[in-house]
Design a protein around this motif. Structure first.
Motif, mmCIF file in Angstrom:
data_model
loop_
_atom_site.group_PDB
_atom_site.id
_atom_site.type_symbol
_atom_site.label_atom_id
_atom_site.label_comp_id
_atom_site.label_asym_id
_atom_site.label_seq_id
_atom_site.Cartn_x
_atom_site.Cartn_y
_atom_site.Cartn_z
ATOM 1 N N LEU A 126 2.871 -61.684 -18.785
ATOM 2 C CA LEU A 126 4.295 -61.568 -19.780
ATOM 3 C C LEU A 126 4.119 -60.367 -20.281
ATOM 4 N N MET A 127 2.971 -59.752 -20.977
ATOM 5 C CA MET A 127 3.136 -58.560 -21.448
ATOM 6 C C MET A 127 3.281 -57.414 -20.576
ATOM 7 N N ALA A 128 2.918 -57.529 -19.327
ATOM 8 C CA ALA A 128 2.992 -56.600 -18.528
ATOM 9 C C ALA A 128 4.551 -56.465 -18.096
ATOM 10 N N THR A 167 4.635 -75.111 -27.177
ATOM 11 C CA THR A 167 3.300 -74.601 -27.388
ATOM 12 C C THR A 167 3.049 -73.175 -27.843
ATOM 13 N N VAL A 168 1.788 -72.854 -27.883
ATOM 14 C CA VAL A 168 1.596 -71.251 -28.365
ATOM 15 C C VAL A 168 2.082 -70.617 -27.129
ATOM 16 N N LEU A 213 6.325 -66.702 -24.146
ATOM 17 C CA LEU A 213 7.332 -66.738 -23.377
ATOM 18 C C LEU A 213 8.676 -66.438 -24.157
ATOM 19 N N ILE A 214 8.992 -67.190 -25.083
ATOM 20 C CA ILE A 214 10.192 -67.078 -25.650
ATOM 21 C C ILE A 214 10.222 -65.549 -26.335
ATOM 22 N N GLU A 215 9.284 -65.199 -26.914
ATOM 23 C CA GLU A 215 9.204 -63.727 -27.487
ATOM 24 C C GLU A 215 9.374 -62.739 -26.444
ATOM 25 N N THR A 216 8.921 -63.075 -25.229
ATOM 26 C CA THR A 216 9.310 -62.187 -23.911
ATOM 27 C C THR A 216 10.598 -62.105 -23.584
ATOM 28 N N MET A 275 -0.881 -70.000 -17.930
ATOM 29 C CA MET A 275 0.297 -70.011 -18.315
ATOM 30 C C MET A 275 1.414 -68.702 -18.006
ATOM 31 N N SER A 276 0.306 -67.605 -18.216
ATOM 32 C CA SER A 276 0.841 -66.168 -18.150
ATOM 33 C C SER A 276 1.400 -66.054 -16.473
#
Ligand code: NAI
Length: 478
Positions: free
Chosen positions: A30-32, A55-56, A61-64, A404-405
């Motif tokens: 996700l960060m990539a 979940t955490v 995901l939402i903030e991505t 989950m990533s």
């Protein structure tokens, strides 16, 4: 900024934010994607309604999605799966405060009633401008089902009357649709007309989508995220290998070594669960209807049996089939005293909870939230986890971030795909192309210190692939 939301307690946001920060470190995929699309906002204009365990990991995901330009509204896809601190952190946002939240509207808390659950789904689908989303991100298909059934009942002029045959969940669902149609008789037609597509997370939701596509009733294009190799062969298998034990431990703390555990179903989830239980030293028995999966289980050294033949022997039961009525009330009455009964499949109907409650003289005692003892008149009792709902999310916190990533990198790519290329997809169900699947895997190798071997040009020619991939034909099974 002010917006509507419904979560348990915004003061939990700081605890949630700390967990999000650590999760980001464990979610390199996700960060990539955030880095790859920095400044490009490929999801600008997207209004995504998400229905997926709050979940955490989902928070990351939402903030991505918002980092990529989307507007988002969210609900959970299960009444027990929300982590309240994660929900609070998403609403408050990294720059907000509980008094001045600056994040994303979330409608979810741990321990919703069924009525609250469907209200939350409706709220996530009802955008403030009076319209709906233009994208759906679903897990299990409940948000998609609300739009589809809402529209078809709208067209028929009414919601079919509730019958005794309807499970409680469906009765509540019908009541919700009835109410929404009273408020706006065209609501679901309008929502459906705007949706460019849905990306679906899990086996059960994908099954529903293929059914709709088969009858020609699918209202918008869909991407089956579940069947990306980097989703189902990782999340369903290795995710459950981790979180099935987490659920059992947090719920009961019973020693698993030496016990007899029955895993019903030996698909991806079943394989992960069986391997985890065996790893703890349990003697694992598999039930299967598919000869291929049954043979795989036998090859791994597991006993393959029929449930009725072993139901009195086992200490722990986990259903993983995505099918219904796997463990019946009659099975439960034949179990050993204090047997633990749980389901990790998407819906609670794998266990006949309604039948259990109807047994004459049965007494239910809450040991703690999401752990109940059901005592039978003969003096025996069984321990049921999360009232039959998926125990890894009800009794624990679901899969860990790293796995989950992979799933959520596929979700993000699928959202970009459907949102930015609306003309390229019909009202069918698609899987992501293999080069994107390989990309998701590649994004995670570095974090594990894995060094990938590169094909030489000659080797690539010899096996008939491109040096940059894809490396396998579509029919390859991994
Ligand atoms: P799958 O299709 O790979 O496996 C299900 C297996 O159950 C199949 O091999 C099938 O032959 C078997 N089965 C069906 N009816 C049966 C019966 N009556 N008795 C014994 N076996 C039977 O599906 P997958 O991916 O393993 O998913 C299973 C369920 O778990 C789905 O509902 C899915 O949505 C859910 N899921 C839950 C997760 C969680 O975190 N709790 C994560 C991923 C999936």
């Amino acid at each position: 900024m002010s917006f509507d939301f419904k979560v348990k307690d915004l003061s939990l946001h700081e605890a949630g934010r700390h967990q999000l920060r650590l999760a980001e470190h464990e979610m390199p995929g996700l960060m990539a994607l955030r880095n790859e699309y920095a400044g490009m906002a490929p999801l600008k204009g997207a209004k995504i309604t998400g229905s997926l365990h709050m979940t955490v990991q989902t928070a990351v995901l939402i903030e991505t999605l918002t980092a990529l330009g989307a507007q988002v509204r969210w609900c959970s896809c299960n009444i027990f799966s929300t982590q309240d601190e994660a929900a609070a952190a998403v609403v408050v946002g990294p720059d907000g405060t509980p008094e001045d939240p600056k994040g994303v509207p979330v409608f979810a808390w741990k321990g919703e009633t069924l009525e609250e659950y469907w209200d939350c789904t409706d709220l996530a689908l009802s955008w403030p401008e009076g319209d709906g989303p233009n994208m759906i991100l679903d897990d299990g298909g409940d948000a998609t089902m609300l739009v589809h059934n809402g529209k078809s009942w709208e067209a028929a002029g009414q919601v079919p009357p509730t019958t005794d045959e309807d499970p409680e969940e469906f009765q509540v669902f019908k009541a919700l649709v009835r109410r929404t149609l009273t408020e706006d008789a065209q609501k679901w037609t309008k929502v459906a007309a705007q949706v460019k597509g849905v990306t679906e997370e899990t086996t059960t939701g994908v099954h529903r989508l293929y059914e709709l596509a088969k009858t020609g009733d699918l209202l918008f294009p869909a991407i089956n995220v579940n069947d990306a190799v980097t989703k189902s062969k990782f999340d369903n298998k290795y995710g459950c290998r981790h979180s099935v034990l987490d659920g059992l431990n947090r719920a009961t703390d019973v020693l698993i070594g030496g016990k007899v555990a029955v895993v019903c179903g030996y698909g991806d989830v079943g394989k992960g669960c069986a391997s985890a239980l065996a790893g703890q030293g349990a003697r694992v028995i598999i039930t299967e209807i598919d000869p291929i999966c049954a043979l795989q289980a036998a090859m791994e050294g597991f006993q393959v049996a029929r449930l009725e033949d072993v139901v009195g022997e086992a200490d722990i039961f986990v259903t993983t089939t995505g099918n219904f009525n796997i463990i019946t009330a009659a099975h439960m009455q034949q179990m050993k005293n204090k047997a633990i009964v749980s389901n990790i499949g998407h819906f609670d109907n794998e266990l006949d909870m309604a039948g259990l409650a109807k047994i004459d003289g049965v007494v239910k005692t809450e040991i703690k939230p999401q752990v109940h003892e059901w005592a039978f008149p003969n003096g025996n009792s069984i321990i049921v986890l999360s009232e039959g709902r998926l125990m890894n999310l009800g009794n624990a916190t679901g899969h860990p971030s790293f796995v989950m990533s992979n799933s959520f990198a596929n979700q993000t790519i699928a959202q970009i795909e459907l949102f930015t290329k609306p003309g390229e997809y019909d009202k069918q169900v698609y899987v992501l192309p293999k080069h994107l699947d390989e990309k998701v895997a590649r994004l995670h190798l570095g974090a594990l210190g894995a060094q990938l071997t590169e094909l030489t040009k000659e080797q690539a020619e010899y096996i008939g692939v491109d040096v940059a991939g894809p490396y396998k034909p579509d029919h390859y099974r991994y």
